[in-house]
Design a protein around this motif. Structure first.
Motif, PDB file in Angstrom:
ATOM      1  N   GLU A  12       0.821  -1.211   0.000  1.00  0.00           N
ATOM      2  CA  GLU A  12       0.000   0.000   0.000  1.00  0.00           C
ATOM      3  C   GLU A  12       0.858   1.266   0.000  1.00  0.00           C
ATOM      4  O   GLU A  12       0.367   2.357  -0.311  1.00  0.00           O
ATOM      5  CB  GLU A  12      -0.937   0.007   1.208  1.00  0.00           C
ATOM      6  CG  GLU A  12      -0.247   0.165   2.561  1.00  0.00           C
ATOM      7  CD  GLU A  12       0.303  -1.144   3.120  1.00  0.00           C
ATOM      8  OE1 GLU A  12       0.812  -1.116   4.251  1.00  0.00           O
ATOM      9  OE2 GLU A  12       0.211  -2.181   2.419  1.00  0.00           O
ATOM     10  N   ALA A  15       3.629   3.269  -5.143  1.00  0.00           N
ATOM     11  CA  ALA A  15       2.840   3.867  -6.221  1.00  0.00           C
ATOM     12  C   ALA A  15       2.993   3.047  -7.498  1.00  0.00           C
ATOM     13  O   ALA A  15       2.016   2.593  -8.081  1.00  0.00           O
ATOM     14  CB  ALA A  15       3.273   5.309  -6.465  1.00  0.00           C
ATOM     15  N   TYR A  16       4.244   2.838  -7.933  1.00  0.00           N
ATOM     16  CA  TYR A  16       4.468   2.062  -9.159  1.00  0.00           C
ATOM     17  C   TYR A  16       5.938   1.678  -9.275  1.00  0.00           C
ATOM     18  O   TYR A  16       6.796   2.163  -8.532  1.00  0.00           O
ATOM     19  CB  TYR A  16       4.041   2.850 -10.406  1.00  0.00           C
ATOM     20  CG  TYR A  16       4.814   4.120 -10.658  1.00  0.00           C
ATOM     21  CD1 TYR A  16       5.943   4.133 -11.482  1.00  0.00           C
ATOM     22  CD2 TYR A  16       4.416   5.329 -10.097  1.00  0.00           C
ATOM     23  CE1 TYR A  16       6.643   5.300 -11.726  1.00  0.00           C
ATOM     24  CE2 TYR A  16       5.110   6.500 -10.336  1.00  0.00           C
ATOM     25  CZ  TYR A  16       6.227   6.477 -11.153  1.00  0.00           C
ATOM     26  OH  TYR A  16       6.933   7.638 -11.386  1.00  0.00           O
ATOM     27  N   ARG A  29       4.633   6.079  -2.592  1.00  0.00           N
ATOM     28  CA  ARG A  29       3.569   7.076  -2.669  1.00  0.00           C
ATOM     29  C   ARG A  29       3.956   8.389  -1.992  1.00  0.00           C
ATOM     30  O   ARG A  29       3.357   9.427  -2.256  1.00  0.00           O
ATOM     31  CB  ARG A  29       2.287   6.512  -2.057  1.00  0.00           C
ATOM     32  CG  ARG A  29       1.808   5.252  -2.780  1.00  0.00           C
ATOM     33  CD  ARG A  29       0.475   4.753  -2.272  1.00  0.00           C
ATOM     34  NE  ARG A  29      -0.616   5.628  -2.668  1.00  0.00           N
ATOM     35  CZ  ARG A  29      -1.898   5.287  -2.572  1.00  0.00           C
ATOM     36  NH1 ARG A  29      -2.229   4.105  -2.077  1.00  0.00           N
ATOM     37  NH2 ARG A  29      -2.835   6.115  -2.940  1.00  0.00           N
ATOM     38  N   ASN A  60       0.348   0.266  -8.793  1.00  0.00           N
ATOM     39  CA  ASN A  60      -0.596  -0.044  -7.734  1.00  0.00           C
ATOM     40  C   ASN A  60      -1.964   0.512  -8.159  1.00  0.00           C
ATOM     41  O   ASN A  60      -2.117   1.713  -8.314  1.00  0.00           O
ATOM     42  CB  ASN A  60      -0.147   0.615  -6.431  1.00  0.00           C
ATOM     43  CG  ASN A  60      -1.052   0.302  -5.261  1.00  0.00           C
ATOM     44  OD1 ASN A  60      -2.152  -0.218  -5.425  1.00  0.00           O
ATOM     45  ND2 ASN A  60      -0.607   0.639  -4.062  1.00  0.00           N
ATOM     46  N   TYR A  63      -3.669   3.589  -6.768  1.00  0.00           N
ATOM     47  CA  TYR A  63      -3.063   4.883  -7.056  1.00  0.00           C
ATOM     48  C   TYR A  63      -3.548   5.451  -8.386  1.00  0.00           C
ATOM     49  O   TYR A  63      -3.184   6.548  -8.772  1.00  0.00           O
ATOM     50  CB  TYR A  63      -1.549   4.704  -7.079  1.00  0.00           C
ATOM     51  CG  TYR A  63      -0.730   5.933  -6.830  1.00  0.00           C
ATOM     52  CD1 TYR A  63      -0.999   6.800  -5.779  1.00  0.00           C
ATOM     53  CD2 TYR A  63       0.365   6.219  -7.639  1.00  0.00           C
ATOM     54  CE1 TYR A  63      -0.226   7.911  -5.543  1.00  0.00           C
ATOM     55  CE2 TYR A  63       1.159   7.334  -7.423  1.00  0.00           C
ATOM     56  CZ  TYR A  63       0.856   8.178  -6.368  1.00  0.00           C
ATOM     57  OH  TYR A  63       1.629   9.290  -6.135  1.00  0.00           O
ATOM     58  N   LYS A  65      -6.092   7.146 -10.934  1.00  0.00           N
ATOM     59  CA  LYS A  65      -7.198   8.099 -10.889  1.00  0.00           C
ATOM     60  C   LYS A  65      -8.156   7.896 -12.055  1.00  0.00           C
ATOM     61  O   LYS A  65      -9.376   7.875 -11.884  1.00  0.00           O
ATOM     62  CB  LYS A  65      -6.663   9.524 -10.898  1.00  0.00           C
ATOM     63  CG  LYS A  65      -7.741  10.597 -10.844  1.00  0.00           C
ATOM     64  CD  LYS A  65      -7.124  11.990 -10.853  1.00  0.00           C
ATOM     65  CE  LYS A  65      -8.190  13.069 -10.797  1.00  0.00           C
ATOM     66  NZ  LYS A  65      -7.598  14.432 -10.831  1.00  0.00           N
ATOM     67  N   LEU A  81      -2.363   8.922 -12.722  1.00  0.00           N
ATOM     68  CA  LEU A  81      -2.214   8.607 -11.313  1.00  0.00           C
ATOM     69  C   LEU A  81      -2.680   9.774 -10.449  1.00  0.00           C
ATOM     70  O   LEU A  81      -2.792  10.906 -10.921  1.00  0.00           O
ATOM     71  CB  LEU A  81      -0.751   8.281 -10.997  1.00  0.00           C
ATOM     72  CG  LEU A  81      -0.089   7.185 -11.838  1.00  0.00           C
ATOM     73  CD1 LEU A  81       1.269   6.842 -11.268  1.00  0.00           C
ATOM     74  CD2 LEU A  81      -0.964   5.953 -11.946  1.00  0.00           C
ATOM     75  N   ASP A  82      -2.921   9.489  -9.192  1.00  0.00           N
ATOM     76  CA  ASP A  82      -3.343  10.540  -8.260  1.00  0.00           C
ATOM     77  C   ASP A  82      -2.325  11.664  -8.165  1.00  0.00           C
ATOM     78  O   ASP A  82      -2.668  12.809  -7.872  1.00  0.00           O
ATOM     79  CB  ASP A  82      -3.557   9.951  -6.859  1.00  0.00           C
ATOM     80  CG  ASP A  82      -4.847   9.142  -6.764  1.00  0.00           C
ATOM     81  OD1 ASP A  82      -5.711   9.332  -7.637  1.00  0.00           O
ATOM     82  OD2 ASP A  82      -4.982   8.334  -5.833  1.00  0.00           O
ATOM     83  N   SER A  83      -1.064  11.347  -8.413  1.00  0.00           N
ATOM     84  CA  SER A  83       0.011  12.333  -8.312  1.00  0.00           C
ATOM     85  C   SER A  83       0.054  13.276  -9.509  1.00  0.00           C
ATOM     86  O   SER A  83       0.787  14.254  -9.500  1.00  0.00           O
ATOM     87  CB  SER A  83       1.357  11.611  -8.214  1.00  0.00           C
ATOM     88  OG  SER A  83       1.578  10.831  -9.379  1.00  0.00           O
TER      89      SER A  83
END
Length: 274
Positions: A12, A15-16, A29, A60, A63, A65, A81-83
């Motif tokens: 968890e 991120a990747y 992350r 992941n 992560y 979006k 991604l969320d980032s």
């Protein structure tokens, strides 16, 4: 293993992964990253819930979006991604990625947008698959170690520019001729330090073609004056001389990409010269 084992026990926090040959960058992350001496296939087997969106990217799914459908069958999709980072989703993996994310959505996980296509995407009739339109780079080299180094560098510093690596430049012309003009790569790097005659012939064919000639080509040659002359005689956009095994290979590739991707204006890129 001191990095790998704890990471696998707490997926968890990941991120990747961005991989090349037998190495991977692990991106946490929280923004930290670590270089692992493991191929991405190994990490995929250890993290079955993670999604392989590209041969070099393992993400992941928590992560992710959103997911953008490919505009047409010869182009890659995109995963956001969320980032805010964006990666290509290869055509061969598109349906599998969509299905995985839809299953997660059905289980209550959040993915804002998943657009799928009912038809599979055809692969080009060439030795290499082409996954991106107008933002990719090609590197042709027989040096597998340096190829992996260059791929990791570009994935790290320019993740939105997919890089396609091959050892033989002969299929390159036919591959590019199958593509519409807006899908041409931004840059081609031809390593002619070992396969000199083949690379020079490919360079000449590229520059003699009325459509393909606009693609910038950087030629890497051994440090002799005649090879530099041969490269410019065949209209290479740049010729870089470098001995085999040079420790400056990665630094040189970084400077080449910095110039061609961020300083000059390229056809179809929509960028003005800085």
């Amino acid at each position: 293993m001191s990095v790998i084992k704890p990471a696998l026990q707490q997926p968890e926090l990941i991120a990747y992964f961005s991989g090349a040959n037998n190495y991977c960058w692990l991106y946490f992350r929280n923004g930290e990253k670590k270089l692992l001496a493991k191929p991405i296939s190994y990490l995929e087997s250890q993290l079955p819930d993670f999604i392989r969106v590209h041969k070099t990217i393992l993400i992941n799914p928590a992560y992710i979006k959103s997911l953008d459908e490919p505009p047409h069958k010869k182009m890659a999709g995109k995963v956001h991604l969320d980032s805010g980072e964006v990666f290509p989703v290869s055509r061969r993996r598109w349906l599998q990625v969509v299905e995985s994310l839809q299953n997660r959505s059905a289980g209550g996980s959040r993915v804002e947008k998943v657009n799928s296509s009912p038809e599979p995407y055809e692969l080009p009739l060439t030795a290499q698959a082409y996954d991106s339109a107008g933002t990719s780079l090609f590197l042709i080299t027989n040096d597998k170690e340096k190829a992996a180094q260059a791929e990791l560098l570009i994935r790290d510093k320019w993740p939105t520019y997919p890089i396609h690596i091959g050892q033989n430049s002969a299929p390159l012309i036919e591959l590019l001729k199958q593509l519409p003009e807006h899908e041409y790569p931004l840059l081609i790097l031809l390593d002619a330090r070992t396969q000199t005659a083949e690379r020079l012939n490919t360079l000449q064919r590229l520059k003699e073609d009325s459509e393909l000639s606009r693609i910038p080509v950087v030629l890497l040659v051994l440090p002799t004056e005649q090879l530099v002359i041969n490269g410019y005689q065949r209209q290479a956009n740049s010729v870089v001389s470098m001995p085999i095994g040079s420790p400056l290979f990665g630094h040189t590739i970084e400077r080449i990409c910095q110039f061609w991707l961020h300083i000059v204006s390229l056809p179809g890129s929509g960028r003005a010269t800085k």
